[in-house]
Scaffold this motif. Structure first.
Motif, PDB file in Angstrom:
ATOM      1  N   VAL A 124      46.184  25.201  67.353  1.00 29.93           N
ATOM      2  CA  VAL A 124      46.628  26.780  67.007  1.00 29.93           C
ATOM      3  C   VAL A 124      45.963  27.185  65.834  1.00 29.93           C
ATOM      4  CG1 VAL A 124      48.878  27.753  66.196  1.00 29.93           C
ATOM      5  CG2 VAL A 124      48.873  25.849  67.788  1.00 29.93           C
ATOM      6  N   GLN A 125      46.102  26.392  64.706  1.00 25.63           N
ATOM      7  CA  GLN A 125      45.308  26.922  63.436  1.00 25.63           C
ATOM      8  C   GLN A 125      44.066  26.750  63.118  1.00 25.63           C
ATOM      9  OE1 GLN A 125      47.379  24.868  60.283  1.00 25.63           O
ATOM     10  NE2 GLN A 125      46.387  26.662  58.578  1.00 25.63           N
ATOM     11  N   PHE A 126      43.301  25.824  63.667  1.00 26.81           N
ATOM     12  CA  PHE A 126      41.919  25.551  63.660  1.00 26.81           C
ATOM     13  C   PHE A 126      41.141  25.762  64.766  1.00 26.81           C
ATOM     14  CE2 PHE A 126      44.325  23.254  60.224  1.00 26.81           C
ATOM     15  CZ  PHE A 126      43.981  23.847  59.205  1.00 26.81           C
ATOM     16  N   ALA A 127      41.241  26.403  65.639  1.00 22.59           N
ATOM     17  CA  ALA A 127      40.609  26.615  66.996  1.00 22.59           C
ATOM     18  C   ALA A 127      38.992  26.808  66.743  1.00 22.59           C
ATOM     19  CB  ALA A 127      41.031  27.655  68.024  1.00 22.59           C
ATOM     20  N   LEU A 163      36.483  31.495  61.373  1.00 19.10           N
ATOM     21  CA  LEU A 163      35.982  30.131  60.758  1.00 19.10           C
ATOM     22  C   LEU A 163      36.125  30.223  59.088  1.00 19.10           C
ATOM     23  CD1 LEU A 163      34.321  27.535  60.720  1.00 19.10           C
ATOM     24  CD2 LEU A 163      32.288  29.008  60.594  1.00 19.10           C
ATOM     25  N   LEU A 164      35.997  31.563  58.545  1.00 21.78           N
ATOM     26  CA  LEU A 164      36.334  31.507  57.092  1.00 21.78           C
ATOM     27  C   LEU A 164      37.809  31.303  56.768  1.00 21.78           C
ATOM     28  CD1 LEU A 164      34.316  34.667  56.012  1.00 21.78           C
ATOM     29  CD2 LEU A 164      33.956  32.150  55.244  1.00 21.78           C
ATOM     30  N   ALA A 168      39.315  28.190  54.497  1.00 20.54           N
ATOM     31  CA  ALA A 168      40.074  28.327  53.387  1.00 20.54           C
ATOM     32  C   ALA A 168      41.368  27.641  53.528  1.00 20.54           C
ATOM     33  CB  ALA A 168      40.213  29.986  53.349  1.00 20.54           C
ATOM     34  N   ALA A 169      42.083  27.470  54.791  1.00 19.81           N
ATOM     35  CA  ALA A 169      43.150  26.780  54.826  1.00 19.81           C
ATOM     36  C   ALA A 169      43.087  25.309  54.502  1.00 19.81           C
ATOM     37  CB  ALA A 169      43.564  26.919  56.190  1.00 19.81           C
ATOM     38  N   GLY A 202      31.236  19.548  53.505  1.00 19.92           N
ATOM     39  CA  GLY A 202      31.019  20.414  54.731  1.00 19.92           C
ATOM     40  C   GLY A 202      32.018  21.821  54.549  1.00 19.92           C
ATOM     41  N   ILE A 203      32.967  21.846  54.105  1.00 21.73           N
ATOM     42  CA  ILE A 203      33.615  23.052  53.874  1.00 21.73           C
ATOM     43  C   ILE A 203      32.706  24.088  52.871  1.00 21.73           C
ATOM     44  CG2 ILE A 203      35.791  24.037  52.782  1.00 21.73           C
ATOM     45  CD1 ILE A 203      37.394  21.632  53.829  1.00 21.73           C
TER      46      ILE A 203
END
Length: 224
Positions: A124-127, A163-164, A168-169, A202-203
Motif C-alpha cells: 500500500v504505502q511503499f509500492a 519514490l521520493l 521521505a516516509a 540507501g535513503i
C-alpha cells in the motif's frame, strides 16, 4: 557487490554513452576492467533513440502523462551504489509495511520473509520500492500509482515522484541523518545498528538521485 545509478537520457544509456564508477576508477589507475552483472547496452544511436521513444510513448499512454521524460541533455547523476543498501531500504520498507518490533536485516539479498510477502501480496504505502525489485529497472520523473512492467520485457518502470514520497516516509521513522551531499563531503551516519546504517545510506543516495531526476526531467536508471 555494486551497481550504478544514473540520471541521464535513456537513449544515451541504451547507446552506452556513459562510463560507470568502476570504469572511471580503472581509467584513473590505468588498469583493465572486466564488467560484471548485466552487459552494457550498445545500441546504434538511431536505434537507441527509437527504442527510448517507444518506451516513453508506451509509458505516457499507460499513465496518461504528457511527457514521461526528456531524452536530451547531459548526465546529471552517475554514482556507484551497493546491492546491500538497495536491499536494506527495501527490507526496511517491508518491515514498516508489514512488520513489528525491532528491524533486523535478513541474511542474503531478498531473504526477508516480509519482503517476500510484499512481492507476493502487494503493498500500500511503499509500492515503488517494494514492487520495483529489478537491478536493471528505471524510474520516470512523473507521477503514477504503481510500478509497471514493459510488455515482452523484464524492465520495470517506477515513478520518481512516488519514490521520493516513500523515501521521505521512511526517513521520518529513522530520525535525522546526513543527506547525500553531506555524506560525500565527509559527514558520517552515526548509528550502531548495522542494518539501519545501510538503510540511512540507501535513503540518502536514492533521494538524491530521485530529486535530480525531477529537477532535470531525466529518468533514474539502474545499471547492474
Amino acid at each position: 557487490m555494486s551497481l550504478d545509478i544514473h540520471v541521464m537520457p535513456f537513449s544515451a544509456f541504451l547507446a552506452g554513452e556513459y562510463t560507470t564508477a568502476a570504469e572511471r576508477l580503472a581509467a584513473q589507475l590505468g588498469v583493465p576492467l572486466t564488467r560484471t552483472g548485466n552487459p552494457k547496452a550498445q545500441f546504434p544511436p538511431q536505434e537507441a533513440r527509437q527504442v527510448a521513444g517507444n518506451v516513453r510513448r508506451w509509458l505516457e499512454q499507460r499513465t496518461l502523462n504528457v511527457e514521461a521524460w526528456a531524452d536530451e541533455g547531459e548526465i546529471a547523476f552517475s554514482e556507484q551504489f551497493t546491492f546491500e543498501a538497495w536491499h536494506a531500504v527495501r527490507e526496511f520498507a517491508a518491515h514498516c509495511e508489514f512488520g513489528s518490533g525491532e528491524f533486523e536485516m535478513a541474511e542474503g539479498f531478498g531473504g526477508s520473509p516480509l519482503l517476500r510477502r510484499a512481492l507476493s501480496v502487494g503493498t500500500v504505502q511503499f509500492a515503488h520500492l517494494l514492487e520495483h525489485d529489478d537491478n536493471s529497472g528505471l524510474y520516470a520523473p512523473i507521477d503514477f500509482k504503481r510500478p509497471l512492467r514493459l510488455p515482452g520485457n523484464e524492465l520495470r518502470v517506477g515513478s520518481t515522484t512516488k519514490l521520493l514520497f516513500e523515501l521521505a516516509a521512511l526517513r521520518e521513522r529513522l530520525g535525522g541523518f546526513p543527506d547525500w551531499a553531506g555524506l560525500k563531503s565527509g559527514e558520517r551516519i552515526d548509528d550502531p545498528h548495522p542494518g539501519r546504517s545501510q538503510v540511512k545510506y540507501g535513503i540518502a543516495f536514492l533521494y538524491a538521485a530521485a530529486w535530480t531526476s525531477l529537477q532535470t526531467r531525466l529518468p533514474v536508471i539502474f545499471d547492474g
